[in-house]
Design an enzyme around this catalytic site. Sequence first.
Site, PDB file in Angstrom:
ATOM      1  N   GLU A 166      21.151   5.675 -18.952  1.00 21.78           N
ATOM      2  CA  GLU A 166      21.490   7.014 -18.480  1.00 21.78           C
ATOM      3  C   GLU A 166      22.934   7.446 -18.748  1.00 21.78           C
ATOM      4  O   GLU A 166      23.187   8.627 -18.946  1.00 21.78           O
ATOM      5  CB  GLU A 166      21.212   7.104 -16.965  1.00 21.78           C
ATOM      6  CG  GLU A 166      19.759   6.922 -16.577  1.00 21.78           C
ATOM      7  CD  GLU A 166      18.881   8.080 -17.055  1.00 21.78           C
ATOM      8  OE1 GLU A 166      19.360   9.239 -17.021  1.00 21.78           O
ATOM      9  OE2 GLU A 166      17.743   7.818 -17.483  1.00 21.78           O
ATOM     10  N   SER A 203     -20.888  -4.269  36.397  1.00 20.94           N
ATOM     11  CA  SER A 203     -20.412  -5.282  37.343  1.00 20.94           C
ATOM     12  C   SER A 203     -18.997  -5.758  37.060  1.00 20.94           C
ATOM     13  O   SER A 203     -18.388  -6.396  37.924  1.00 20.94           O
ATOM     14  CB  SER A 203     -21.364  -6.489  37.346  1.00 20.94           C
ATOM     15  OG  SER A 203     -22.610  -6.125  37.879  1.00 20.94           O
TER      16      SER A 203
END
Length: 799
Positions: free
Chosen positions: A86, A462
Amino acid sequence: MRVLIILFWLLVAIASAPLLALSGVALYLTPALPDVDTLRDVKLQTPLRIYSADHKLIAEYGEMRRLPISFEQVPQGFIDAILAAEDDNFLNHHGVDPMSLLRATSELLTTGQIQTGGSTITMQVAKNYFLTSDRVFSRKLNEILLALQIERNLSKREIFELYVNKIYLGNRAYGIEAAAHVYYGKPISELPLAQLAMIAGLPKAPSAYNPVANPERAKIRRDWILQRMLYLGSIDQAAHDEAVAAPITARNHGANPELEAPYVAEMARLEMIERFGTEAYTDGYYVYTSVDSRLQTLANQALRGGLITYDQRHGYRGPEARHPDASAQQLPELLKPYRSVGGLRPAIVSEVDSDSAKIMLGNGDSGTIAWEAMRWARPYLSANSMGPNPRQPADILQPGDVIRVQRLEEDGQYKLAQVPKAQSALVVLSPQDGSIQALTGGFSFLQSNYNRVTQARRQPGSSFKPFLYSAALDHGYTPASLTNDAPLVFNDGSQNDEWRPSNSSGDFLGPIRLREAFYRSRNLVSIRLMQDIGVDEALTYMERFGFSREELPRNLSASLGTPELTPLQIATGYAVIASGGHAVKPWLIERIENSEQKVIDFARPAVTPQALADQQRRIDAYVGLTPGQTPPEAELAPEVIDPRTAYQMTSMLKDVITRGTGSRARTMQRSDIGGKTGTTNEQKDGWFAGFNSDYVATVWVGFDQPSTLGRREYGSTTALPIWVQFMSDALKDKPEHSQPQPDGLVTTRVDPMTGRSARPGTPGAFLEVFKEEDVPPPTSELEAGGYSSDGGITPLELF
């Protein structure tokens, strides 16, 4: 001479005109430019990450995958690669490289098109942080001016760090660290030169040079960068040749979750959105939950295994689709619409032999299902019936059938499977502080994101009875109190509205001790207890376990578990008993860290006395990370029931396992576990809730649209096996851990026939634990006139 002077000034004017023009443009544009000093405090958009308590990644949310790193964390190989690709003059220029701009201008003049922008890394920082990507001259001028300002205000290291953390590199990856994880599943510090050069090639055109989508173009770009590095002297010939020869290994690694806990992640995500709004997705929060990765994995395995076992017990519903005329070449394509669900992989039958079937998987792999791995598949007819036993593979499978298979760990072979229709939920809490240790809200989050732990309100049957029996123990009853298991009839004068409750077994045992009535789960005793205590009084007491009064029906049916509650609520209620009477509240998020991984908030739950010291140390440590604050004191969870009642109730819950409906848990061979089964009318819901002093775990099994699980299916056959599997593995190699016996309890020998203190020589006498004020006298004293406790008659018989 006059002509020469005029020519001279004319040339000066011509030469100065562009400079003056540029200066004018700069003076015009500069006031509107943003302040580059803001780059020092820039807040990069980073995703929300959710972890387990032991730092295993569970999920990541956000459009951008970003993992910011410092300049010091960037390997030198990547620095050299990106500069070669770059901006090889980055360390020398002052933000703008005139030669690069001239080259770009020349390309524009000769081709009529913009080939390269001539941008330096500094100019790209200016564009990425402040400008758009529009290819217009005004933007380029702003970019140049900003680059010059950035160079005056920031160091090269700071500029480079901003650049590598901001750039888009494809596949939702922003920044080089995220790209390393996305393409190679590793941090960038661990990548070899070839992979560093590959990532360095992406900023120019992330789509065109994507190594996953375009590996050939990506390789050309990589090799060009490596050649540039060799030319610039960054690498030698040997390193260049080795990197150029390296194969393309990039693939999409996704977010790489390390722990499967999607229901946990969704709960944490919703809480973060509630607290921080949509910024939760972008501000880079790290969320650490209370979930233990080992327990979570065990919970997933236990729940799925239990549902598959239940499902296969009721037969095979057939293939998900049939393609009898499909050719071998078409088979992989036919599987594309199907995804794995809960570890069950889609497959298509390619051939059926006399003792096996050949299959093809979605990735093109082939396999075999042996006869023993499919012979369970009797045809499903209904929840209560199946067809005949198959005699050969052809009775079950045909070529072209789309099926599910399960990979067997022992030999790597496959077993015929199917995605269960029934669902389940499992939640695990710490009774010491209420932290959620594991949670799974269904067979598969992919199949359904409905979290049954927190959202499914079902009757607990239960498994609700311990809350009523605790009320009885705090209203004068003892585990030895005699009650009457006999028929009851309720009506309002109309025969049509007559209610004749019964026990699940359909029989009646007559006079029975409270302890035995509990572990045998006698419904008629529960109704009598609530009737004697009083409905309102009993419901008021049950609120102590964290239930809202509005959730509890104001009638005797509540004694049988008719309130509609979530598994998390049931687990929270059981935690009161397991903790020795303290009301701990469930919580999930242990701490939240900001993008710099500094703690900004943490959980401060109320805890039991046993956990108080550890909680204080934890608070001191976290508050110490925030200077100027005084560490708050750890909060003690309120004591909502008598610790002695909790101890007696724990003892009775242990009997459910040693003598009652939870006997399947005896295989664990532990004396510190207790729990209770629950089954609702027509076997629509199966429950088991149980604990020791380390973990409270609740399991529910049923259908999302209530339907019978089968006439022979109960909490003990559906939910309890899942609980046993989980707790067996969770407690493996852990010492037994029961709550200590509190003061004020007395152990006395009891007459099994009367439930009263046994006289010497009484046959079958056994030990029972009583509160000091409730120790029953011998029968002779009662016959002489009864006895009282605190001025009131202690109920020993309920007929």
